[in-house]
Design an enzyme around this catalytic site. Structure first.
Site, PDB file in Angstrom:
ATOM      1  N   ASN A  72       1.037  -1.144  -0.144  1.00 27.36           N
ATOM      2  CA  ASN A  72      -0.061  -0.017   0.168  1.00 27.36           C
ATOM      3  C   ASN A  72       0.680   1.335  -0.010  1.00 27.36           C
ATOM      4  O   ASN A  72       1.337   1.680   1.007  1.00 27.36           O
ATOM      5  CB  ASN A  72      -0.837  -0.091   1.282  1.00 27.36           C
ATOM      6  CG  ASN A  72      -1.950   1.086   0.931  1.00 27.36           C
ATOM      7  OD1 ASN A  72      -1.684   2.267   0.616  1.00 27.36           O
ATOM      8  ND2 ASN A  72      -3.150   0.889   1.861  1.00 27.36           N
ATOM      9  N   ASP A  73       1.180   1.723  -1.125  1.00 30.16           N
ATOM     10  CA  ASP A  73       1.844   2.781  -1.459  1.00 30.16           C
ATOM     11  C   ASP A  73       1.594   4.269  -0.485  1.00 30.16           C
ATOM     12  O   ASP A  73       2.217   5.007  -0.466  1.00 30.16           O
ATOM     13  CB  ASP A  73       1.807   3.361  -2.781  1.00 30.16           C
ATOM     14  CG  ASP A  73       3.054   2.594  -3.482  1.00 30.16           C
ATOM     15  OD1 ASP A  73       3.761   2.359  -3.274  1.00 30.16           O
ATOM     16  OD2 ASP A  73       2.588   2.721  -5.084  1.00 30.16           O
ATOM     17  N   CYS A  74       0.491   3.947   0.079  1.00 31.95           N
ATOM     18  CA  CYS A  74      -0.115   5.310   0.702  1.00 31.95           C
ATOM     19  C   CYS A  74      -0.143   5.032   2.057  1.00 31.95           C
ATOM     20  O   CYS A  74      -0.544   6.106   2.964  1.00 31.95           O
ATOM     21  CB  CYS A  74      -1.744   5.494   0.089  1.00 31.95           C
ATOM     22  SG  CYS A  74      -1.685   5.993  -1.689  1.00 31.95           S
TER      23      CYS A  74
END
Ligand code: GLC
Ligand code: GLC
Length: 816
Positions: free
Chosen positions: A482-484
């Site tokens: 999850n890049d975020c």
């Protein structure tokens, strides 16, 4: 409402009206040269790298949308129209666009003039071919003027859209008969030019945009076409274009066919010029001679069709559920090819100038592609591994043209290393090729640091083992899958990238997801060690995995589901103790995929909680409750409005993890339900809401907190393609490559009474038919191979041997 239908026999999606809820596109090209092609002939093309070597210009986020492409304007007795509908939005008597495997066709007609276009990139040549046929279906002679139109990009797409002080002075072309050459920057460092040609004599041409259109006109009102005559303009600076003017006289019933070629040509450094100022046209001549006739174009198209028929013959499905069968058998695999080729670079949502090949993305894309062209997967693995650092961490992205790691994005995404193990394991299970482990591969693209691929895997594995935090769980770094989830970022500056900003490594923020990925993919590493005689390493690996699972059990379980992470203050994320973000999908899917909690009821509880809290009509949202405010300690995830992207959107990529997890529990009904909810073919008649192409997965569908719940975005380039293919082919239909051979372990809805699959695997063909008249969800009563029962160990393992004999084997499976 539907805007088209699947034509299963021809493997085409047929769009029956041009005003689709969003441009519905296709990809042309299979290896080096690619085109994006919308249902109204919009889009652009490039050679290898959508940023560095773009042939035609495309304006993203344009008004109106999707203006710019390969256009053919027709002038029929003064009546001017565009047969692809755009850009003039002409009223058409008939319109149909067929997107097929690597080609698209547009058919339309107006006033008895029929137009037929087929566009594709031939195998092995670097060009787009547009074969155009005009036919007079009226009762009178027709005098037609046709004007082709493309707009050249000055190669570097980023510069092309920003550096006008330079670019408006450098555009250069040459014209020779029906061939228009775009040679901007060829006078200096470039050794390539573009050619836009047609195989018949022309009445005229234009290469200067303003002359062709008129300065204050859009593509929908080119002065030249209305006037009916080209100006033979030669571009000098400003905006070079390519337009041919063809005159045709068609008697009733008569037709004419033209072959347009848009090609990329390269010359050797010493052979750039024919004479001073005149480019060497040899490569263009060769290309254009090859495709100089309609027959040649037809043969190239037939070869392309054959190529795809062969590829898709490697895995076919027949079932009563046609939606599933066409997705799994055709469109899902097709999308896997596209994601393999493009990574996340060029789509109608990815501008082609931003992201290169992602380390984690490309490794995952392999999973859905490796059965199609294993040799290319092999080469890709070696390219990816070469961007790994000696300590096992990795560049997050690399540029396809240079194959070099991208310094702007750097590294520090602590899930990255593990995906390499996942990709390599998939490759070996598919091919049995352990030899790949002995390949020497550079670290950090530096030959002096080369070591075997096996050592790369070891460094990946060790990186996770040696980068753990206070709970013995892996440190998250900049983010995990999850890049975020940017737990070490603490960004206050507007516009700053959450992924690349100066991060501090807290040494505290940990990811339960990385732990679960480790528990899922680690055993493959251990198995690879054992099978290559590295027993000590295998033991060490197994001990490390056991320790990780213990850490998950002790610190990663929240009572009814798995936690997601610990933040940099050591606070839980994805816990009932949180106000928002109490439960996340990823760690639950992956932990159960890894088999954690399957013996003590926690796996079931976790998936039931996912269903209870995260499920919607259109798929499973990423988290709940959505973050309402920006949380500096969480980063980008809380920057999105509730219901979008990682903040509680249906981020389709992770839904198949739950599907696979459900099959681990034998819950075929639920597994299939999660599969169909995000599967585009099941939402075809809901296209006004979903908006994206009904034949491809989208990265995201707006979640239940969003205003437009059910609306999809970011179609095409998403890990959803590979993972859904894995989930349907390997876990639901259950035909799964394993180290020992081909496992058969379906987990299907009890109402599915059977299905058949053909699978090419390590040089033999398996024709598998599964009988589920017993109406179960999982479980096998018997397997027959060519009429002989499978028994003993092999039956227990449900694994067919790798015959490798080039023959067809008939496999009959009875569930029960
Ligand atoms: C995008 C990225 C992928 C990431 C995902 C979730 O799809 O390409 O790497 O895992 O978003 O943030
Ligand atoms: C967001 C996007 C993801 C992308 C990342 C970095 O995470 O969802 O797709 O990888 O931003 O730009």
């Amino acid at each position: 409402m539907q805007y088209g239908y699947f034509d299963d026999n021809s493997r085409e999606y047929v769009i029956t009206r041009p005003d689709t809820p969003y441009p519905w596109i296709n990809y042309l090209g299979s290896e080096d040269f690619y085109g994006l092609f919308s249902n109204t002939s919009g889009g652009y093309c490039f050679y290898r790298d959508a940023r560095m070597l773009r042939l035609t210009r495309y304006r993203y986020n344009n008004v109106p949308t999707d203006a710019g492409g390969r256009y053919f304007y027709l002038r029929d007795d003064g009546d001017v129209w565009t047969p692809s509908w755009m850009p003039m939005k002409s009223k058409l008597d008939r319109y149909e666009c067929r997107h097929g495997m690597g080609y698209s066709r547009i058919f339309s007609s107006r006033n008895g003039l029929e137009f037929y276009q087929v566009s594709f990139v031939p195998l092995r040549d670097n060009c787009e071919i547009h074969k155009i046929t005009l036919k007079n279906e009226s009762k009178i002679d027709k005098y037609i003027d046709m004007f082709s139109f493309i707009e050249f990009c000055l190669w570097n797409a980023n510069d092309d859209m920003t550096n006008f002080q330079r670019n408006f002075s450098i555009g250069e072309v040459e014209v020779e008969g029906s061939r228009i050459y775009h040679k901007t920057e060829y006078r200096e460092r470039r050794n390539h030019y573009a050619v836009w040609a047609v195989n018949v004599p022309v009445a005229g041409f234009d290469t200067d945009r303003q002359t062709f259109l008129g300065l204050y006109n859009g593509f929908d009102h080119p002065d030249t076409v209305f006037k009916g005559e080209s100006n033979n303009s030669i571009a000098s600076g400003w905006a070079p274009i390519g337009s041919h003017h063809i005159k045709a006289r068609l008697a009733p019933g008569e037709s004419q066919t033209y072959v347009f070629v848009l090609g990329y040509c390269e010359n050797h450094e010493n052979e750039k010029w024919e004479r001073s100022g005149t480019i060497n046209k040899k490569p263009a001549n060769t290309l254009l001679e090859k495709y100089g006739s309609p027959d040649a174009a037809d043969r190239a198209l037939a070869a392309l069709n054959e190529y795809w028929k062969n590829l898709l013959g490697r895995f076919t499905v027949d079932a009563e559920d046609k939606k599933m069968a066409r997705m799994a058998g055709v469109w899902n695999q097709y999308q896997c090819m596209v994601t393999f080729n493009m990574s996340r670079s060029a789509s109608y949502f990815e501008s082609g100038i931003g992201r290169g090949m992602g380390f984690r993305d490309s490794n995952q894309d392999l999973l859905g592609f490796v059965h199609l062209v294993p040799e290319r997967a092999r080469a890709r693995i070696l390219d990816i591994a070469a961007t790994q650092f000696p300590d096992g961490s990795a560049y997050h992205q690399y540029q396809p043209l240079t194959k070099r790691g991208n310094n702007e994005v750097g590294s520090g995404f602590n899930d990255d290393p593990l995906w390499l193990i996942c990709g390599v394991a998939a490759y070996i299970k598919e091919t049995g090729d352990y030899g790949i482990l002995d390949e020497k591969v550079p670290f950090d693209n530096n030959e002096a640091l080369a070591d075997t691929l096996f050592i790369h895997l070891k460094r990946s594995f060790d990186y996770t083992v040696t980068h753990t935090g206070p709970h013995g769980l892996p440190l998250i770094g900049r983010a995990d899958w999850n890049d975020c989830l940017n737990l070490n970022c603490f960004s206050k500056t507007p516009g700053e990238s959450f992924q690349t900003t100066a991060n501090f490594e807290s040494g505290i923020a940990e990811s339960v997801l990385i732990a679960a990925i480790f528990a899922f993919t680690g055993p493959d590493y251990a198995e690879i060690c054992r099978r290559t005689g590295r027993n000590d390493e295998a033991q060490y690996a197994e001990k490390s995995i056991a320790a990780m699972i213990e850490a998950i059990n002790n610190h990663g379980w929240d009572g009814r589901w798995f936690l997601r992470a610990y933040d940099a203050h050591g606070k839980k994320i994805g816990s009932r103790e949180c106000e928002d973000g109490k439960i996340f999908i990823e760690s639950n899917g992956f932990a159960v995929m890894a088999g954690i909690g399957t013996n003590d009821g926690r796996a079931q509880l976790a998936l039931d909680s996912v269903k209870e809290h995260l499920d919607t009509k259109y798929g499973i949202v990423l988290l709940q409750p959505a973050y309402k405010d920006y949380h500096i300690e969480l980063g980008e995830v809380s920057s999105y409005p509730p219901g979008y992207k990682e903040n509680a959107g249906i981020f389709c990529h992770n839904n198949p993890w739950v599907t696979i997890a459900e099959t681990k529990l034998g819950r075929g009904n639920r597994a299939f339900e999660t599969y169909t909810k995000i599967c585009p073919a099941y939402r075809e008649d809901d296209s006004d809401l979903r908006r994206m192409e009904p034949y491809v997965y989208a990265q995201m569908v707006a979640g239940k907190d969003a205003v437009r719940h059910g609306e999809a975005k970011n179609s095409w380039l998403t890990g959803t393609a590979a993972w859904t293919f894995v989930s349907i082919s390997q876990y639901i239909l259950g035909v799964r490559p394993v180290f020992d051979g081909l496992m058969i372990d379906p987990c299907i809805p009890s109402t599915m009474r059977g299905f058949s699959v053909t699978r090419r695997f390590r040089g033999a063909d398996y024709h598998i038919s599964v009988d589920n008249s017993a109406g179960v969800e999982k479980g096998i009563k018997s397997i027959m191979i060519d009429g002989n029962p499978l028994d003993g160990e092999a039956l227990k393992k449900l694994t067919l041997p790798a015959f490798g004999d080039g023959k067809v084997h008939k496999i009959d499976v009875v569930m029960g």
